[in-house]
Design an enzyme around this catalytic site. Structure first.
Site, PDB file in Angstrom:
ATOM      1  N   ASP A  42     -59.172  67.332  26.760  1.00 55.07           N
ATOM      2  CA  ASP A  42     -58.022  68.396  27.880  1.00 55.07           C
ATOM      3  C   ASP A  42     -58.150  69.987  27.218  1.00 55.07           C
ATOM      4  O   ASP A  42     -57.400  70.541  28.002  1.00 55.07           O
ATOM      5  CB  ASP A  42     -56.597  68.041  27.717  1.00 55.07           C
ATOM      6  CG  ASP A  42     -55.898  68.225  26.689  1.00 55.07           C
ATOM      7  OD1 ASP A  42     -55.998  68.632  25.504  1.00 55.07           O
ATOM      8  OD2 ASP A  42     -54.675  67.622  26.878  1.00 55.07           O
ATOM      9  N   SER A  43     -58.683  70.286  25.900  1.00 54.39           N
ATOM     10  CA  SER A  43     -58.510  71.423  25.810  1.00 54.39           C
ATOM     11  C   SER A  43     -59.708  72.227  26.489  1.00 54.39           C
ATOM     12  O   SER A  43     -60.028  73.365  26.567  1.00 54.39           O
ATOM     13  CB  SER A  43     -59.833  71.201  24.444  1.00 54.39           C
ATOM     14  OG  SER A  43     -61.067  70.866  24.543  1.00 54.39           O
ATOM     15  N   ASP A  81     -59.670  62.549  27.705  1.00 55.14           N
ATOM     16  CA  ASP A  81     -58.287  62.349  27.192  1.00 55.14           C
ATOM     17  C   ASP A  81     -57.569  62.875  28.143  1.00 55.14           C
ATOM     18  O   ASP A  81     -58.179  62.544  29.936  1.00 55.14           O
ATOM     19  CB  ASP A  81     -58.472  64.134  26.698  1.00 55.14           C
ATOM     20  CG  ASP A  81     -57.895  64.054  25.812  1.00 55.14           C
ATOM     21  OD1 ASP A  81     -57.638  63.611  24.544  1.00 55.14           O
ATOM     22  OD2 ASP A  81     -57.818  65.648  25.261  1.00 55.14           O
ATOM     23  N   LYS A 111     -58.766  58.797  24.800  1.00 55.30           N
ATOM     24  CA  LYS A 111     -57.785  59.317  23.525  1.00 55.30           C
ATOM     25  C   LYS A 111     -56.453  59.768  24.116  1.00 55.30           C
ATOM     26  O   LYS A 111     -56.236  60.530  24.918  1.00 55.30           O
ATOM     27  CB  LYS A 111     -58.608  60.444  22.965  1.00 55.30           C
ATOM     28  CG  LYS A 111     -57.965  61.077  21.935  1.00 55.30           C
ATOM     29  CD  LYS A 111     -58.534  62.262  21.171  1.00 55.30           C
ATOM     30  CE  LYS A 111     -58.306  64.176  21.587  1.00 55.30           C
ATOM     31  NZ  LYS A 111     -56.886  63.979  22.307  1.00 55.30           N
ATOM     32  N   GLU A 113     -52.841  61.954  22.604  1.00 57.45           N
ATOM     33  CA  GLU A 113     -52.703  62.738  21.770  1.00 57.45           C
ATOM     34  C   GLU A 113     -51.078  61.296  21.612  1.00 57.45           C
ATOM     35  O   GLU A 113     -49.992  61.696  21.970  1.00 57.45           O
ATOM     36  CB  GLU A 113     -51.584  64.165  22.110  1.00 57.45           C
ATOM     37  CG  GLU A 113     -53.022  64.659  22.713  1.00 57.45           C
ATOM     38  CD  GLU A 113     -52.633  65.906  22.167  1.00 57.45           C
ATOM     39  OE1 GLU A 113     -51.237  66.687  22.248  1.00 57.45           O
ATOM     40  OE2 GLU A 113     -53.416  66.515  23.175  1.00 57.45           O
ATOM     41  N   GLU A 180     -55.856  66.924  13.566  1.00 57.64           N
ATOM     42  CA  GLU A 180     -55.827  68.113  13.615  1.00 57.64           C
ATOM     43  C   GLU A 180     -54.766  68.627  13.089  1.00 57.64           C
ATOM     44  O   GLU A 180     -53.819  68.820  13.321  1.00 57.64           O
ATOM     45  CB  GLU A 180     -55.868  68.023  15.003  1.00 57.64           C
ATOM     46  CG  GLU A 180     -55.731  69.288  15.778  1.00 57.64           C
ATOM     47  CD  GLU A 180     -56.235  69.644  17.035  1.00 57.64           C
ATOM     48  OE1 GLU A 180     -56.193  68.762  17.886  1.00 57.64           O
ATOM     49  OE2 GLU A 180     -56.193  71.215  17.561  1.00 57.64           O
TER      50      GLU A 180
HETATM   51  O1  KIV Z   1     -58.859  68.429  23.345  1.00 58.30           O
HETATM   52  C1  KIV Z   1     -59.468  68.344  22.949  1.00 58.30           C
HETATM   53  O2  KIV Z   1     -60.750  69.304  22.657  1.00 58.30           O
HETATM   54  C2  KIV Z   1     -59.144  67.531  22.000  1.00 58.30           C
HETATM   55  C3  KIV Z   1     -60.068  67.990  20.679  1.00 58.30           C
HETATM   56  C4  KIV Z   1     -59.623  69.166  19.408  1.00 58.30           C
HETATM   57  C5  KIV Z   1     -59.955  66.520  19.051  1.00 58.30           C
HETATM   58  O3  KIV Z   1     -58.254  66.924  21.758  1.00 58.30           O
END
Ligand code: KIV
Length: 270
Positions: A42-43, A81, A111, A113, A180
């Site tokens: 989600d970056s 994510d 993934k 959080e 992280e």
């Molecule tokens: O969203 C993302 O790219 C991340 C990474 C920095 C692990 O969570």
């Protein structure tokens, strides 16, 4: 094809590589180079969608980007994510949202959080066959709660909490865990304690693997976190190419003869 089982077996044996990608051409390159895991992070909110934080990223945006990455990937494990508020409110809805990323957009895993509130969800997801990569330490979706992007796990109590949280997610069935922006010695301790692989970002060199955001790696971002490394200056190269295009169009140098085609037999148009 890299599987979650391959990654579990690699813990402590061979370093795991993970990079983010948000589009097909980038994913194709990352995959062809042989990076093990492509994270559709989600970056993307900050990296390519122009948001200030990751909070506005929607499930629809994640679907579109994950599907593009999955179409271009042959070998790497594709992890999607789960965006802010697409999990953690209602468990049934969270399972459905995660499942759709696998069913409709061809992710191999999700993934999340992680916090205390995601232990049960992780167990539930893995029980129905949705592999979960956990994520502890700095969790950017909590930026408002945390009051910024500071390093986490810096006191003895916080480090202990982080370790307990990581263990709880391993017990709940997570196949790996991102650490992280935590002190290297804390990440080393978590890595030593867990049997699943830890993948670090700003977490020192003792994790089982490393992840970076692709726009940082390529030097596209105007600013990158101190713990990331730029392996190229694509921002400079993109600027140079765009400037040259503009100059050539304005001067008439582009298009040249080799970029044009004249169709014979259209003399009637004269
Ligand atoms: O969203 C993302 O790219 C991340 C990474 C920095 C692990 O969570």
């Amino acid at each position: 094809m890299v599987t979650t089982r391959d990654l579990r077996e690699r813990a402590g044996e061979e370093p795991i590589t993970m990079l983010t990608a948000y589009d097909a051409p980038t994913a194709e390159i990352v995959d062809q180079v042989g990076v093990d895991v492509i994270l559709v992070g989600d970056s993307m909110g900050n990296a390519v969608l122009g948001y200030d934080t990751t909070l506005p990223v929607t499930l629809e945006e994640m679907h579109s980007r994950t599907a593009a990455v999955a179409r271009a990937t042959e070998e790497a494990l594709v992890v999607a994510d789960m965006p802010f508020l697409s999990f953690g409110i209602d468990d049934a809805e969270s399972v459905e949202n995660a499942g759709r990323l696998l069913k409709e957009s061809n992710a191999d895993a999700v993934k999340i959080e992680s916090g205390r509130h995601t232990v049960e969800l992780t167990e539930r997801l893995t029980r129905v066959g949705i592999p979960v990569m956990a994520h502890v330490g700095l969790t950017p979706q909590q930026v408002n709660q945390l009051g910024g992007y500071a390093r986490q796990g810096t006191t003895e109590d916080a480090a202990r909490d982080l370790l307990e949280l990581a263990i709880a997610h391993q017990q709940a069935g997570a196949f790996s865990i991102v650490l992280e922006h935590v002190p290297a010695n804390v990440a080393a301790r978590v890595t030593e304690e867990l049997s699943i692989p830890t993948i670090g970002i700003g977490a020192g060199g003792d994790c089982d693997g490393q992840v970076l955001v692709i726009t940082d790696v390529l030097g596209i971002e105007a600013e990158s976190p101190s713990f990331s490394k730029q392996y190229a200056d694509l921002r400079g190269e993109m600027k140079r190419a765009v400037e040259e295009f503009k100059r050539e169009v304005e001067s008439g140098a582009f298009p040249a003869e080799e970029h044009s085609h004249v169709e014979e037999g259209l003399e009637g148009l004269d």
